[in-house]
Design a protein around this motif. Structure first.
Motif, PDB file in Angstrom:
ATOM      1  N   LYS A  42      46.332  48.009  28.244  1.00 58.28           N
ATOM      2  CA  LYS A  42      47.400  48.555  27.418  1.00 58.28           C
ATOM      3  C   LYS A  42      48.726  48.120  28.033  1.00 58.28           C
ATOM      4  O   LYS A  42      48.952  48.312  29.224  1.00 58.28           O
ATOM      5  N   ALA A  43      49.589  47.507  27.224  1.00 54.87           N
ATOM      6  CA  ALA A  43      50.883  47.009  27.708  1.00 54.87           C
ATOM      7  C   ALA A  43      52.001  47.620  26.879  1.00 54.87           C
ATOM      8  O   ALA A  43      51.908  47.698  25.646  1.00 54.87           O
ATOM      9  N   ALA A  97      52.006  47.114  32.106  1.00 53.52           N
ATOM     10  CA  ALA A  97      50.608  46.986  31.681  1.00 53.52           C
ATOM     11  C   ALA A  97      49.700  47.881  32.513  1.00 53.52           C
ATOM     12  O   ALA A  97      49.954  48.149  33.687  1.00 53.52           O
ATOM     13  N   ARG A  98      48.607  48.351  31.875  1.00 54.95           N
ATOM     14  CA  ARG A  98      47.559  49.117  32.535  1.00 54.95           C
ATOM     15  C   ARG A  98      46.230  48.400  32.355  1.00 54.95           C
ATOM     16  O   ARG A  98      45.897  47.974  31.241  1.00 54.95           O
ATOM     17  N   PHE A  99      45.466  48.290  33.441  1.00 53.62           N
ATOM     18  CA  PHE A  99      44.131  47.717  33.410  1.00 53.62           C
ATOM     19  C   PHE A  99      43.141  48.815  33.818  1.00 53.62           C
ATOM     20  O   PHE A  99      43.317  49.457  34.860  1.00 53.62           O
ATOM     21  N   THR A 100      42.107  49.046  33.037  1.00 51.33           N
ATOM     22  CA  THR A 100      41.117  50.063  33.374  1.00 51.33           C
ATOM     23  C   THR A 100      39.806  49.766  32.675  1.00 51.33           C
ATOM     24  O   THR A 100      39.773  49.042  31.667  1.00 51.33           O
ATOM     25  N   THR A 101      38.709  50.304  33.218  1.00 49.39           N
ATOM     26  CA  THR A 101      37.403  50.219  32.550  1.00 49.39           C
ATOM     27  C   THR A 101      37.083  51.519  31.833  1.00 49.39           C
ATOM     28  O   THR A 101      35.996  51.673  31.293  1.00 49.39           O
ATOM     29  N   TYR A 107      41.531  56.698  35.543  1.00 44.84           N
ATOM     30  CA  TYR A 107      42.153  55.843  36.556  1.00 44.84           C
ATOM     31  C   TYR A 107      42.622  54.572  35.859  1.00 44.84           C
ATOM     32  O   TYR A 107      42.154  54.226  34.767  1.00 44.84           O
ATOM     33  N   TYR A 108      43.566  53.867  36.490  1.00 45.39           N
ATOM     34  CA  TYR A 108      43.987  52.570  35.973  1.00 45.39           C
ATOM     35  C   TYR A 108      44.786  51.850  37.051  1.00 45.39           C
ATOM     36  O   TYR A 108      45.179  52.434  38.070  1.00 45.39           O
ATOM     37  N   PHE A 109      45.001  50.558  36.821  1.00 41.91           N
ATOM     38  CA  PHE A 109      45.833  49.740  37.696  1.00 41.91           C
ATOM     39  C   PHE A 109      47.139  49.460  36.961  1.00 41.91           C
ATOM     40  O   PHE A 109      47.124  48.890  35.869  1.00 41.91           O
ATOM     41  N   GLN A 110      48.228  49.879  37.571  1.00 42.63           N
ATOM     42  CA  GLN A 110      49.552  49.755  36.945  1.00 42.63           C
ATOM     43  C   GLN A 110      50.283  48.546  37.519  1.00 42.63           C
ATOM     44  O   GLN A 110      50.341  48.346  38.728  1.00 42.63           O
ATOM     45  N   THR A 123      50.584  45.390  42.088  1.00 38.62           N
ATOM     46  CA  THR A 123      49.642  46.215  41.328  1.00 38.62           C
ATOM     47  C   THR A 123      49.279  47.437  42.155  1.00 38.62           C
ATOM     48  O   THR A 123      48.948  47.324  43.342  1.00 38.62           O
ATOM     49  N   ASN A 124      49.327  48.611  41.521  1.00 37.87           N
ATOM     50  CA  ASN A 124      49.039  49.864  42.209  1.00 37.87           C
ATOM     51  C   ASN A 124      47.941  50.611  41.465  1.00 37.87           C
ATOM     52  O   ASN A 124      47.948  50.681  40.237  1.00 37.87           O
TER      53      ASN A 124
END
Length: 908
Positions: A193-194, A210-214, A223-226, A243-244
């Motif tokens: 999601k961006a 942007a957010r990266f998550t499974t 949880y996600y990677f921001q 990336t955090n």
């Protein structure tokens, strides 16, 4: 630079392999929707004025044509010299909206409002509002407010299987640039999601916030990677800045300065990160690190290794392969060099262990007349007891490893011929004895009825006469762990062939009796025989091996007579038990085998020449030896089944319910006509039934001897009843009970311990679940992670549970010892405390040894995208504990915390 690569695969073809980000972003596919929506300006009513009018030319009056000019008349079918402009769209656009479609010619806008939809070729666009500005060459799609004031009807763009759901879209089809707000897309296992996505050109995209998550819930992930800076090259890579990792909307210290994600819809090769651990006996370690090779779409390879600071190490090769509609399988090869203590200490020891597992199955439809399969599990006898990477008590307690590789082919001739080649392996891990056949050849010719008519029923003695031909050849090897695949192993191999031709028939006697007779001819070929000789220097008899072809031939006769007797005991239709049906199948058989003394020789056992003993040169052959004594036996057997008719509780049902009381109750014995004493063999009694709606299996057996024994425990030719005892003397008995039940209201459980069974252990979890330390992401319990289960506000007060119970008791009285030699119970229970909490226990008690058997406790928490478990064996030789928490997805399988205390296994 940090490179995230594919993790090693698991049981099926690509084992949770990392599937990096794909090129399925909105701004790639959305471009196709509107690429052609602004190439030509649109005028809804009047034709546009011509900016460069074509001047008129002087033309000849067409009404004044002379005869001589007829041949010069211009063909009216010729195309106009002015080419028409290419159509704005290659296909038709279908559009609709619930509220209205508005055309504003002054502002050059087309507006579709409320459940607006646009269809063009294979493209679908749905949104609350869609606005086309054909003056600025832009398209806008966004949400609208509902009656409560909340935004709804988020844009949904679909082209084929690609779906993108942003909050709003703005696209310029002339510059081919686009802005997307709050875009949501799925790239393999990863959801992205961006806040803002900018399309620079066809091959470069930039994202901000942007957010990266499974996680399945992209808007509220657990949880996600921001990251704020993302560069995307479709089909190639994703490069991100700082990336955090964020858990439950709380930033964590876990961060990367930048990262690189390769993008592909296939598995990719890459490093597998190891796990750190420590051991009391082998020091610190790095385990399960290595490299994954994505070799092709049909096969892969993972190489993993372990290293301990005391010098111990292990290496494993794991590969899966498959070809659709043809075959599939996997191969695991493991080797471990284990060191105990340190060199110079008295308890120092070293051991090399290995294990090879191979499974292969062929799709039967690919070639019905040819079949190939393999199930291999061989290696060091102590592998599962000492392995660094296996905690499998079922395999540790099991004392047998077995393998089989077979190929068979059917020749559709008349008669039909079946041919098979099989290699087998059986290994006792306690005695370290190994028995193999490399290979076993079997060939059979289908039954031939020489006297049967070509058409019609085969009835009577002569018409049912049939014969077969069977060939069996074996190269049998008996060896030990220490000699496995050494020259001594093949030197002592035994080779032989057995030919058999059975001639048989069956017919009716007195209408109610079925009779059968058969004559069997056997011929055995050996290529090694023995010759017994007395050796004076050592004062003993030795077996001298004689190489060369030799054979013996035997024949035998057998006959049988049997019938079926039905009996019903009626108690009345108004009784709860209306009737009991008893079915008896008595059978009398006779077998005769003559003496084959011609194959016997004599030898001098002490060198004196005064005493001779008989022997046959075929002793120790893989298909036995011809018998010296004539065999003349009569056998008796009786099988019984008991079934009851019970009145149904449901009054609407007219027919009674059938209930099986005893599946079988069998009696068997035999009488030796030629024996001079002890002619009757002990009677064997066995039976079994199923109780509680076929959930409990009960099996029992006993041996009853009619003869008495003397003070030394040997059988004597005196009836036991004449020796002051009962009619029969029970020499042994045993009973086993297995009961599996649950709260699933009759539904069957799919609980299986596949890897534990493959390693040689039990399929159930009575000895605990198998723990593969190389991949802890799989659940210990029976569950389907992909199945969406609705969770109510209040948890069901009847907790879901299942239980497996096994009980065994053995009685021995061969020499009047009257002892219970075995008496144990094992139990396994699993339950769900909450929809996300699962606990389980496996334990047991040995009443003879008076101690608790293997005990294991299992705890697991489902954290949606994460999984946490705790596994604890509190006592015993295999005592250990293990804690794991990590992401389920294979994309981020290296993000985990795995802590354990392995059993301190001693090398012997």
């Amino acid at each position: 630079m940090f490179k995230f690569a594919t993790s090693k695969t698991k049981p099926y073809f690509y084992k949770n392999s990392i599937k990096p980000l794909q090129r399925n972003l909105f701004n790639i596919v959305f471009l196709t929707i509107f690429l052609t929506l602004g190439i030509t300006k649109t005028y809804p009513q009047d034709l546009p004025p011509k900016s460069n009018p074509i001047p008129a030319k002087n033309q000849v009056d067409s009404t004044k044509i002379e005869l001589t000019d007829l041949t010069k008349v211009i063909d009216s079918t010729k195309k106009d010299s002015l080419k028409p402009k290419k159509s704005f769209l290659d296909g038709k656009i279908k559009r609709k909206a619930v509220d209205y479609e508005k055309l504003d010619q002054k502002k050059k806008l087309i507006t579709l409002y409320n459940q607006a939809e646009v269809y063009y070729q294979d493209i679908e666009l749905k949104s609350g509002i869609i606005v086309i500005d054909y003056q600025k060459d832009e398209v806008y799609a966004g949400r609208i407010k509902d009656s409560t004031g909340k935004y709804s009807q988020r844009p949904v763009f679909k082209q084929g299987a690609n779906v993108v759901e942003p909050d709003s879209i703005r696209f310029n089809f002339k510059t081919k640039k686009a802005l997307v707000w709050n875009s949501r897309s799925q790239q393999g296992e990863m959801n992205i999601k961006a806040a803002i996505t900018k399309k620079e050109n066809d091959s470069v995209y930039f994202m901000k916030g942007a957010r990266f998550t499974t996680s399945k819930d992209i808007d509220n992930p657990e949880y996600y990677f921001q990251t704020n800076r993302v560069k995307l090259v479709p089909g190639k890579k994703v490069v991100v800045g700082l990336t955090n990792m964020v858990i439950a909307d709380v930033p964590t210290p876990i961060a990367l300065p930048f990262a690189f994600f390769p993008m592909t819809d296939k598995a990719r090769s890459g490093l597998i990160m190891p796990t750190y651990n420590d051991s009391n006996t082998r020091g610190f370690s790095l385990q399960n690190g290595g490299y994954y090779f994505a070799l092709s779409d049909n096969y892969d390879l993972a190489i993993l290794g372990d290293y301990y600071t005391n010098g111990s190490y292990g290496i494993r090769f794991e590969s899966s392969y498959a070809k659709r509609y043809k075959f599939l399988g996997n191969i695991n090869v493991r080797f471990e060099n284990l060191i105990q203590s340190e060199r110079g200490y008295p308890d120092y020891s070293r051991a090399n262990n290995y294990n090879i597992q191979w499974t292969h199955s062929k799709d039967g439809k690919s070639n019905p007349n040819s079949r190939f399969s393999a199930s291999v599990n061989l290696g060091s006898s102590k592998f599962f007891r000492q392995s660094l990477n296996q905690v499998n008590v079922g395999s540790t307690l099991n004392n047998t490893l077995s393998s089989s590789i077979s190929y068979s082919k059917t020749f559709n001739s008349v008669p039909q011929v079946n041919l098979s080649l099989t290699a087998t392996h059986s290994q006792n891990t306690n005695t370290e004895q190994i028995n193999m056949t490399l290979p076993t050849l079997q060939m059979s010719v289908d039954r031939i009825f020489p006297f049967a008519p070509k058409d019609g029923i085969k009835k009577g003695f002569f018409k049912n006469i049939n014969l077969q031909y069977n060939l069996r050849g074996e190269n049998r090897i008996a060896t030990t762990d220490s000699l496995f695949f050494k020259s001594e192993m093949f030197r002592d191999a035994k080779l032989g062939f057995q030919h058999s031709i059975p001639l048989s028939t069956n017919f009716k006697v007195f209408k109610y009796f079925s009779a059968s007779t058969s004559v069997n001819y056997n011929e055995v070929w050996y290529f090694k025989t023995i010759q017994k000789e007395y050796q004076a220097t050592t004062n003993q008899v030795i077996d001298k091996e004689v190489a060369g072809f030799d054979a013996f031939r035997t024949y035998s006769f057998s006959a049988g007579l049997g019938t079926t007797i039905y009996g019903t005991f009626n108690f009345g239709e108004k009784k709860k038990i209306q009737a009991i049906r008893h079915v008896m199948r008595p059978n009398v058989s006779y077998s005769y085998t003559p003496s084959f003394e011609k194959y016997y020789d004599t030898y001098d056992p002490d060198g004196s020449g005064t005493m001779r003993k008989d022997y046959t040169r075929f002793e120790g052959g893989i298909f036995g030896a011809p018998g010296k004594n004539m065999s003349n036996n009569v056998g008796f057997s009786l099988s019984n089944t008991f079934e009851a008719k019970v009145t149904e509780k449901d009054s609407t049902k007219t027919e009674p319910k059938k209930v099986m009381l005893l599946n079988n109750l069998n009696f068997s014995t035999s009488y030796d006509i030629t024996a001079d004493s002890l002619r009757w063999a002990p009677m064997r009694v066995s039976g079994g039934t199923q109780l509680f709606k076929q959930k409990m299996n009960v099996n029992f057996a006993a041996t009853l001897d009619p003869y008495a024994i003397n003070n030394s425990g040997q059988r004597i030719n005196t009836w036991n009843i004449d020796n002051g005892g009962s009619l029969f003397r029970m020499t042994s008995a045993n009973m086993t009970l297995n009961y599996s039940f649950s709260s699933m209201d009759g539904k069957e459980s799919n609980k299986k311990n596949e890897q534990g069974k493959r390693n040689g252990g039990r399929e159930d979890d009575l000895f605990g679940t198998n723990t593969d330390l190389s991949d802890r992401r799989q659940s210990q319990f029976d569950q389907d992670d992909d199945e969406e289960k609705p969770v109510s506000e209040f948890f069901k007060y009847e907790l879901p549970w299942d239980m497996t119970l096994a009980y065994s008791i053995t009685y021995s009285n061969a020499r009047r010892e009257q002892e219970i030699t075995g008496n144990s119970v094992m139990i396994s229970m699993n339950t769900d405390l909450t929809p996300k909490w699962k606990i389980g226990v496996s334990t047991g008690y040995d009443f003879v040894q008076k101690g608790v058997t293997f005990t294991q406790f299992r705890f697991e928490r489902d954290l949606l995208s994460w999984r946490m478990d705790f596994n604890w064996v509190p006592f015993g030789d295999n005592a250990y504990w293990g804690f794991f928490i990590g992401i389920k997805s294979g994309v981020l399988s290296d993000i985990k915390w795995d802590r354990r205390s392995l059993p301190d296994r001693t090398l012997r």
